[in-house]
Enzyme design. Structure first.
Site, PDB file in Angstrom:
ATOM      1  N   LYS A   1      25.229  55.298  70.057  1.00  0.00           N
ATOM      2  CA  LYS A   1      26.180  54.334  70.618  1.00  0.00           C
ATOM      3  C   LYS A   1      25.430  53.055  70.954  1.00  0.00           C
ATOM      4  O   LYS A   1      24.481  53.071  71.731  1.00  0.00           O
ATOM      5  CB  LYS A   1      26.857  54.920  71.863  1.00  0.00           C
ATOM      6  CG  LYS A   1      27.843  53.934  72.506  1.00  0.00           C
ATOM      7  CD  LYS A   1      28.710  54.582  73.573  1.00  0.00           C
ATOM      8  CE  LYS A   1      29.649  53.569  74.209  1.00  0.00           C
ATOM      9  NZ  LYS A   1      30.524  54.156  75.212  1.00  0.00           N
TER      10      LYS A   1
ATOM     11  N   ASP B   1      38.294  55.147  82.970  1.00  0.00           N
ATOM     12  CA  ASP B   1      38.897  54.825  81.672  1.00  0.00           C
ATOM     13  C   ASP B   1      39.294  56.136  80.992  1.00  0.00           C
ATOM     14  O   ASP B   1      38.992  56.391  79.833  1.00  0.00           O
ATOM     15  CB  ASP B   1      37.901  54.041  80.808  1.00  0.00           C
ATOM     16  CG  ASP B   1      38.579  53.256  79.686  1.00  0.00           C
ATOM     17  OD1 ASP B   1      39.820  53.231  79.639  1.00  0.00           O
ATOM     18  OD2 ASP B   1      37.858  52.683  78.851  1.00  0.00           O
TER      19      ASP B   1
END
Ligand code: ADP
Ligand code: MG
Length: 405
Positions: free
Chosen positions: A124, A229
């Site tokens: 990532k 989130d």
């Protein structure tokens, strides 16, 4: 911005040294003066070929020049930082090859990578500040002028925070990917064979999956955390198959059961249950799941809640370790968390307002008005010697232990 690894294997040791020199120089200079690059690179090794390397790196887009700058110099590009991070992962034998891009998030690129044995993992790459603000000049100044601050610093903070949380959550037995390595603005984690909940069209038992997700929210809360989130993109659904053998009427019968196991990802925006807006974040996470289950699975829970005030009472209960505190203790100052939070929020606000444009549109040679915000070069030279030892991780003044195994 796209990770292009073609040049990676052609770089010479000298090229790497020069690229590292530009990275080190970036600590005090937005645009690193060419003579400083030469000095740092020479300190670290040979006296030759610095210019040749600069030319190679610039041609490959790993460092960039700025048009109409007040002096001759270069800055590290996202590509350059990507290469440095990959170099570190590969020198630790974590990554050998880079495969395809599986996801482009708001603030990240997600790539499949593999080590020498062919084992696949996820890389990532955080790209805070990928979205630039061409339309709103003040935002560019804001990003540039924040203390110690630029896309590099913020992306690195995001990666460190995410890695620190992934480690802490894994240690407490939460279903998260295994954190493997972190360098600069990147992390390597295990690949979860799964589908994001977003892509799951139906489940056999929505009520139990819903209960499990709410339970995760409550377990996080008990450990002092709110995901922040918790949506259908950040919940991965893994299928676990188990086979049971039973004897029926003297015959062996095989039954396979499939269990859906949620795995949570994406932690840069996690907040403490003590955050001033904790209740808002908590409610938003709960609402997100409710809304999705209603829309996708037509499932509406019979009970209201869960409510923040009840969750708050459970924080630290039954010996639950406070992970918000653990992460702070690993070197994240409140100031760093605040800076990151602000950057994530502002970026989100711009995306929502549709004002954002991609960084690549605004890349090299467009920053006409860069300023040299540095102190004197003498300071840099003292720093250079201290930094030689640290080499790979010496760019910003962040405690060296943060987010590393
Ligand atoms: P962002 O912060 O940009 O939203 P995420 O960490 O949420 O990035 O990842 C974006 C997407 O990449 C996810 O929705 C998921 O599809 C995929 N992904 C991320 N991490 C993994 C992983 N460890 N295993 C499998 N897929 C992953
Ligand atoms: Mg995400």
């Amino acid at each position: 911005m796209f990770l292009d690894t073609r040049v990676l294997r052609h770089l010479t040791a000298e090229d790497w040294r020069v690229l590292t020199a530009v990275e080190m120089g970036s600590k005090n200079h937005e645009l690193v003066p060419t003579p400083l690059i030469e000095r740092i690179a020479r300190l670290k090794g040979g006296a030759s070929g610095v210019h040749k390397s600069i030319a190679t790196l610039a041609k490959s887009g790993l460092i960039g020049r700025m048009k109409e700058a007040k002096y001759d110099g270069y800055r590290l590009t996202y590509g350059g930082l990507d290469y440095l991070a990959l170099h570190t992962h590969s020198s630790k034998d974590v990554v050998y090859s880079v495969g395809s891009r599986v996801g482009v998030g708001k603030e990240s690129d997600i790539m499949i990578v593999a080590d020498k044995t062919g084992k696949q993992k996820i890389l990532k790459i955080h790209r805070l500040g990928r979205i630039s603000f061409r339309t709103v000049k003040s935002n560019r100044d804001y990003l540039r002028n924040r203390q110690g601050g630029s896309w590099m610093y913020l992306s690195r903070l995001a990666a460190m925070k995410e890695y620190a949380f992934m480690q802490a959550l894994q240690e407490e037995g939460f279903p998260v990917p295994e954190p493997i390595s972190q360098s600069r603005h990147t992390i390597v984690m295990s690949l979860v064979e799964s589908l994001p909940l977003r892509q799951v069209s139906s489940v056999p038992d929505p009520a139990s999956l819903y209960a499990e997700l709410i339970d995760l929210i409550l377990r996080l809360a008990k450990h002092g955390l709110i995901h922040g989130d918790f949506n259908e993109f950040n919940i991965l659904i893994k299928e676990e198959r188990t086979t049971k053998y039973t004897i029926e009427d003297g015959e062996e019968k095989e039954t396979e059961t499939v269990t859906l196991v949620p795995v949570i990802i994406d932690f840069p925006q996690m907040v403490s249950m003590d955050h001033v807006n904790a209740e808002m974040y908590f409610d938003r996470d709960v609402e997100c799941i409710k809304r999705f289950f209603k829309k996708r699975f037509h499932f509406v829970p019979t009970q209201p809640g869960p409510f923040f005030k009840d969750a708050k009472k459970t924080v630290g209960k039954d010996g639950a370790k406070r992970l918000d505190a653990t992460v702070e203790a690993s070197g994240f100052t409140k100031k760093m968390l605040k800076e990151l939070e602000k950057a994530i929020q502002e970026q989100q606000a711009k995306i929502d307002a549709g004002e954002a444009v991609e960084e690549e549109e605004l890349d090299e040679d467009e920053d006409e008005d860069e300023e040299d915000d540095s102190g004197s070069d003498t300071d840099d030279e003292e720093d250079e010697e201290d930094q030689q030892e640290e080499e790979e991780h010496a760019v910003f003044e962040i405690p060296a232990n943060v987010g590393r195994p």
